[in-house]
Design a protein around this motif. Structure first.
Motif, PDB file in Angstrom:
ATOM      1  N   UNK A 211       5.506   1.616  -0.814  1.00 40.52           N
ATOM      2  CA  UNK A 211       6.055   0.625  -1.593  1.00 40.52           C
ATOM      3  C   UNK A 211       6.705   1.165  -3.013  1.00 40.52           C
ATOM      4  N   UNK A 212       7.652   0.486  -3.617  1.00 41.06           N
ATOM      5  CA  UNK A 212       8.165   1.134  -4.873  1.00 41.06           C
ATOM      6  C   UNK A 212       7.191   1.257  -5.981  1.00 41.06           C
ATOM      7  N   UNK A 213       6.404   0.272  -6.124  1.00 39.77           N
ATOM      8  CA  UNK A 213       5.593   0.225  -7.437  1.00 39.77           C
ATOM      9  C   UNK A 213       4.576   1.460  -7.145  1.00 39.77           C
ATOM     10  N   UNK A 214       4.042   1.744  -5.779  1.00 39.58           N
ATOM     11  CA  UNK A 214       3.141   2.808  -5.841  1.00 39.58           C
ATOM     12  C   UNK A 214       3.864   4.067  -5.880  1.00 39.58           C
ATOM     13  N   UNK A 215       5.025   4.248  -5.421  1.00 39.28           N
ATOM     14  CA  UNK A 215       5.702   5.380  -5.786  1.00 39.28           C
ATOM     15  C   UNK A 215       5.899   5.802  -7.496  1.00 39.28           C
ATOM     16  N   UNK A 216       5.995   4.745  -8.082  1.00 39.34           N
ATOM     17  CA  UNK A 216       6.271   4.960  -9.489  1.00 39.34           C
ATOM     18  C   UNK A 216       4.749   5.339 -10.133  1.00 39.34           C
ATOM     19  N   UNK A 217       3.859   4.493  -9.612  1.00 38.85           N
ATOM     20  CA  UNK A 217       2.275   4.933  -9.947  1.00 38.85           C
ATOM     21  C   UNK A 217       2.070   6.298  -9.865  1.00 38.85           C
TER      22      UNK A 217
ATOM     23  N   UNK B 220       0.234  -0.681 -16.195  1.00 36.77           N
ATOM     24  CA  UNK B 220       1.559  -0.776 -16.771  1.00 36.77           C
ATOM     25  C   UNK B 220       2.683  -0.967 -15.793  1.00 36.77           C
ATOM     26  N   UNK B 221       2.476   0.001 -14.767  1.00 41.65           N
ATOM     27  CA  UNK B 221       3.678  -0.116 -13.489  1.00 41.65           C
ATOM     28  C   UNK B 221       3.752  -1.566 -13.004  1.00 41.65           C
ATOM     29  N   UNK B 222       2.486  -2.103 -12.762  1.00 38.34           N
ATOM     30  CA  UNK B 222       2.442  -3.460 -12.210  1.00 38.34           C
ATOM     31  C   UNK B 222       3.410  -4.505 -13.256  1.00 38.34           C
ATOM     32  N   UNK B 223       3.276  -4.141 -14.583  1.00 40.86           N
ATOM     33  CA  UNK B 223       3.923  -5.027 -15.491  1.00 40.86           C
ATOM     34  C   UNK B 223       5.384  -4.692 -15.629  1.00 40.86           C
ATOM     35  N   UNK B 224       5.723  -3.527 -15.255  1.00 41.17           N
ATOM     36  CA  UNK B 224       7.363  -3.373 -15.614  1.00 41.17           C
ATOM     37  C   UNK B 224       8.195  -2.837 -14.586  1.00 41.17           C
TER      38      UNK B 224
END
Length: 449
Positions: free
Chosen positions: A30-36, A104-108
């Motif tokens: 998932x994209x958010x997991x990648x950024x985290x 923070x990633x979940x927010x933005x």
């Protein structure tokens, strides 16, 4: 993606755990997991929150730039990004994620950096600022700037310029390759054709041997075919004038290069460049010429299949059209949601082409035949153009609403003017091109004699 679509946030991203040419595992996450994972691998959770947020904005936007421009896929790779800072961002499979970074990633995660007046993800190059130095953002320097009281946006401006903005609450969608799944050729029409026309016209600024396509209206006409052939010749592809997968991705690769979309000096893409001229999806409540085309296909198919109810071709997507679409989708093994997206369009076209192929010769007699299955446009020369001109001449002789034209088999200016005149008189866009809605209008007028 690319110019063809307004940018969206992908549901997933595929990461190559190694150098681009190195055999290595691909993982899709998932994209958010990648950024985290990237943020937890590259920055410290103890940094000031403004610094953390600025870095995460850069990391999100960098990844989106790779995906949106299909940087690796346009070169033949089967992934979106690599896991190494030598080329991209650090990704460590299975690593622990810091709690504050996750929050923070979940927010933005659905916000990204753009140049003002542009909509594509800016190439937010960055480095740590200690062991490596670059022209973009310096990760360690963001800490000092945050300690001085700068906001995340002000920190980003320090590195990328005063003319950047942050696009917020971007829609989320599946990350699918931009190639439409079937080769584009003379007579095709739609958003994908518009895409290649605009790409070819921009590439022609750098390679003047490629003729400009004017207008770039989403119809694959003779001018488009000629431009494709010249592009293929220049870049050592088979010059057949057909945009298959190799030509599609070579176009994308060269287009990204001349627009510098993967560089800090990117020209960027305006909203006009990414707006689709044709609706990507039709549903109840839609109206216009695209609905008329849909209704025409359904009407012809229903003539050969009683399971699909008859509908009026009135250009309005009402309950009756919804019911016909659902009936067709059920027969085609598609989800019967009554919404006409890409898969339903493709199956409709295939069903229509199958009907064309089975029609016995000579069954038309004195009536106009059904739509030949592709757009007719100026410059074409074939039997379908001859039939079109025959129908137009018959309408002119019978009603006098258009001037008579010669039946030559060549789609000339007089033919285009006659078509445009009929379109204008019948509330269709007067393009002069003949798609299913216009062909059906001409057919009905001819047969009404």
């Amino acid at each position: 993606m690319a110019l063809q679509q307004v940018p969206t946030i992908p549901e997933t991203i595929t990461v190559h755990l190694g150098l681009p040419n190195q055999p290595a595992e691909n993982v899709t996450v998932p994209f958010p997991d990648y950024i985290k994972n990237v943020a937890s691998s590259e920055i410290y959770p103890t940094w000031p929150e403004a610094a953390i947020r600025a870095n995460i904005y850069a990391q999100i936007t960098y990844a989106l730039n790779r995906i949106f421009n299909e940087f690796y896929r346009s070169q033949g790779y089967d992934f979106d990004i690599t896991s190494t800072t030598q080329y991209d961002q650090t990704y460590i499979k299975g690593r622990d994620i810091y709690e504050n970074i996750s929050r923070i990633v979940d927010e933005i995660f659905n916000n990204y950096v753009v140049r003002q007046g542009r909509v594509d993800p800016f190439f937010t190059a960055y480095c740590n600022g200690t062991t490596t130095v670059c022209d973009g953002l310096s990760q360690w320097e963001t800490v000092a700037l945050a300690e001085q009281g700068l906001t995340p946006y002000q920190i980003l401006q320090k590195f990328y310029g005063q003319d950047i903005g942050i696009l917020e609450n971007v829609p989320i969608s599946a990350n699918v390759p931009s190639y439409p799944g079937a080769a584009l050729r003379l007579g095709d029409a739609g958003n994908t054709v518009k895409t290649i026309q605009l790409e070819l016209n921009r590439i022609a600024d750098n390679y003047p041997a490629i003729p400009k396509i004017e207008p770039a209206d989403g119809v694959f006409d003779i001018a488009t075919e000629n431009a494709v052939r010249e592009f293929q010749r220049i870049f050592n592809l088979t010059p057949d004038g057909i945009v298959g997968k190799p030509t599609w991705y070579q176009l994308k690769y060269i287009y990204n290069g001349v627009k510098r979309l993967n560089e800090l000096t990117s020209e960027g893409l305006t909203l006009d460049e990414v707006t689709r001229p044709f609706p990507a999806v039709l549903r109840e409540g839609s109206n216009g010429v695209d609905v008329r085309s849909l209704q025409y296909y359904l009407d012809v198919i229903s003539y050969f299949n009683d399971a699909i109810p008859d509908i009026d071709q009135d250009g309005y997507f009402g309950p009756a059209t919804t019911a016909a679409v659902r009936a067709f989708q059920t027969l085609a093994g598609l989800p019967a949601d009554g919404i006409v997206g890409l898969q339903t369009w493709l199956r409709l076209r295939q069903a229509y082409d199958d009907i064309l192929a089975m029609l016995p010769p000579g069954m038309k007699e004195n009536n106009a035949g059904i739509y030949p299955g592709y757009f007719l446009s100026p410059g074409m020369e074939n039997e379908d153009v001859r039939n079109l001109q025959t129908y137009l001449k018959g309408i002119a002789d019978y009603s006098g609403v258009i001037p008579p034209i010669a039946v030559t088999g060549v789609f000339d200016e007089a033919t285009r003017d006659a078509v445009a005149a009929l379109q204008a008189q019948n509330d269709l866009p007067p393009t002069g091109n003949v798609g299913p809605a216009t062909w059906n209008l001409i057919r009905r007028l001819y047969n009404a004699r």
